[in-house]
Design a protein around this motif. Structure first.
Motif, PDB file in Angstrom:
ATOM      1  N   LEU A  99       0.897  -1.063   0.082  1.00 12.08           N
ATOM      2  CA  LEU A  99      -0.312   0.261  -0.157  1.00 12.08           C
ATOM      3  C   LEU A  99       1.193   1.077  -0.315  1.00 12.08           C
ATOM      4  O   LEU A  99       2.151   1.294   0.925  1.00 12.08           O
ATOM      5  CB  LEU A  99      -0.585  -0.217   1.467  1.00 12.08           C
ATOM      6  N   VAL A 100       0.702   2.491  -1.198  1.00 16.44           N
ATOM      7  CA  VAL A 100       1.813   3.238  -0.942  1.00 16.44           C
ATOM      8  C   VAL A 100       0.437   4.719  -0.915  1.00 16.44           C
ATOM      9  O   VAL A 100      -0.503   4.723  -1.442  1.00 16.44           O
ATOM     10  CB  VAL A 100       2.112   3.355  -2.395  1.00 16.44           C
ATOM     11  N   LEU A 101       1.025   5.695   0.346  1.00 16.85           N
ATOM     12  CA  LEU A 101       0.153   6.897   0.610  1.00 16.85           C
ATOM     13  C   LEU A 101       0.954   7.737  -0.078  1.00 16.85           C
ATOM     14  O   LEU A 101       2.313   8.218   0.594  1.00 16.85           O
ATOM     15  CB  LEU A 101       0.014   6.193   1.852  1.00 16.85           C
ATOM     16  N   ASP A 102       0.372   8.762  -0.513  1.00 21.96           N
ATOM     17  CA  ASP A 102       0.451   9.869  -1.637  1.00 21.96           C
ATOM     18  C   ASP A 102       0.021  10.797  -0.515  1.00 21.96           C
ATOM     19  O   ASP A 102      -0.842  11.555  -1.073  1.00 21.96           O
ATOM     20  CB  ASP A 102       0.744   9.603  -3.327  1.00 21.96           C
ATOM     21  N   GLN A 103       0.970  11.011   0.062  1.00 20.97           N
ATOM     22  CA  GLN A 103       0.949  12.748   0.684  1.00 20.97           C
ATOM     23  C   GLN A 103      -0.720  12.763   1.701  1.00 20.97           C
ATOM     24  O   GLN A 103      -1.274  13.302   2.079  1.00 20.97           O
ATOM     25  CB  GLN A 103       1.414  13.842   0.123  1.00 20.97           C
ATOM     26  N   LEU A 104      -0.452  11.710   1.881  1.00 22.00           N
ATOM     27  CA  LEU A 104      -1.910  11.045   3.495  1.00 22.00           C
ATOM     28  C   LEU A 104      -1.821  12.117   4.518  1.00 22.00           C
ATOM     29  O   LEU A 104      -0.116  12.147   5.178  1.00 22.00           O
ATOM     30  CB  LEU A 104      -1.846   9.701   3.726  1.00 22.00           C
ATOM     31  N   SER A 105      -2.126  13.045   5.077  1.00 21.94           N
ATOM     32  CA  SER A 105      -2.029  13.765   5.787  1.00 21.94           C
ATOM     33  C   SER A 105      -2.781  13.630   7.083  1.00 21.94           C
ATOM     34  O   SER A 105      -2.331  13.792   8.445  1.00 21.94           O
ATOM     35  CB  SER A 105      -2.249  15.536   5.394  1.00 21.94           C
TER      36      SER A 105
END
Length: 244
Positions: A99-105
């Motif tokens: 699972l790749v999270l792109d800029q989850l804040s």
């Protein structure tokens, strides 16, 4: 961020680094100088710690204590080496699922995603060093402790991680409403990495250009989007369904 993981003061941060504590985020005041600050910067560069140079107003908002121009957040977990993890998963013989999270804040969304990822057998979660949600006490609480059971990797750039996954024979699929195919028409039985975007902006266009496939969830209501942790759960359980 939760204040229980916050440390401040140059000497305190130096000692934390020397004690091999995992620094999740480090903020250093712009224009800071002196022997102690030089020692801190030498250690930061030696250990490859990501840091941000910020105005003093930013530090004053984080704490009212005498921070001496430096504030850090200690991670409650140790991060895994990304390339080593990918190799180990492939060599294990099981079908990889990342699972790749792109800029989850949002730290609570992050924790909820970690919890679902652990329940669905995800082999590892990849996040970027800069710009993403930290592993804070709120993350740990929301994950119900799953953060201690699933490998999490920090990488310099999400794009480089995608290239490495693709070079390792792993199909990278972006979860985006811009897709023409739904998740239910997408083959998830092969080695797979699913990319989820940030709460507000979704997946960045530069990342969307690199992925192998795009897939969306069918939406029938008026809202038009799901919370990212809910969407992650739907995607991951579709992987489970197809592989069962």
């Amino acid at each position: 961020m939760d204040n229980t993981s916050l440390i401040f003061g140059i000497r305190a941060i130096i000692e934390a680094i020397k004690a091999q504590k995992t620094i999740d985020k480090l903020f250093i005041q712009k224009g800071l100088h002196g022997d102690l600050s030089k020692e801190l910067m030498q250690l930061v560069k030696k250990h490859g710690i990501t840091f941000s140079i910020v105005p003093i107003e930013k530090l004053n908002r984080l704490t009212r204590k005498n921070h001496q121009g430096a504030i850090a957040y200690i991670s409650p977990i140790d991060f895994y080496d990304f390339e080593e993890l990918v190799i180990n998963v492939i060599e294990s013989g099981r079908t990889p699922l990342f699972l790749v999270l792109d800029q989850l804040s949002d730290v609570r969304n992050f924790g909820a995603i970690i919890r679902t990822a652990e329940c669905t057998g995800v082999d590892g979660i990849i996040i970027q060093k800069k710009g993403g949600a930290p592993v804070s006490e709120d993350t740990v609480k929301t994950s119900a402790g799953a953060v201690f059971k699933i490998p999490i990797c920090k990488v310099d750039h999400i794009k480089d991680a995608i290239f490495y996954l693709q070079g390792s024979g792993i199909n990278v699929i972006a979860a985006t409403e811009k897709a023409s195919d739904t998740i239910y028409n997408t083959n998830l039985t092969n080695p797979t990495a699913i990319v989820m975007g940030s709460e507000g902006k979704g997946i960045s266009n530069s990342v969307l250009k690199l992925v192998d496939q795009q897939a969306k969830l069918p939406m029938y209501g008026e809202i038009g989007s799901l919370n990212v942790s809910v969407a992650s759960g739907v995607f991951l359980y579709e992987v489970v369904r197809q592989r069962s």
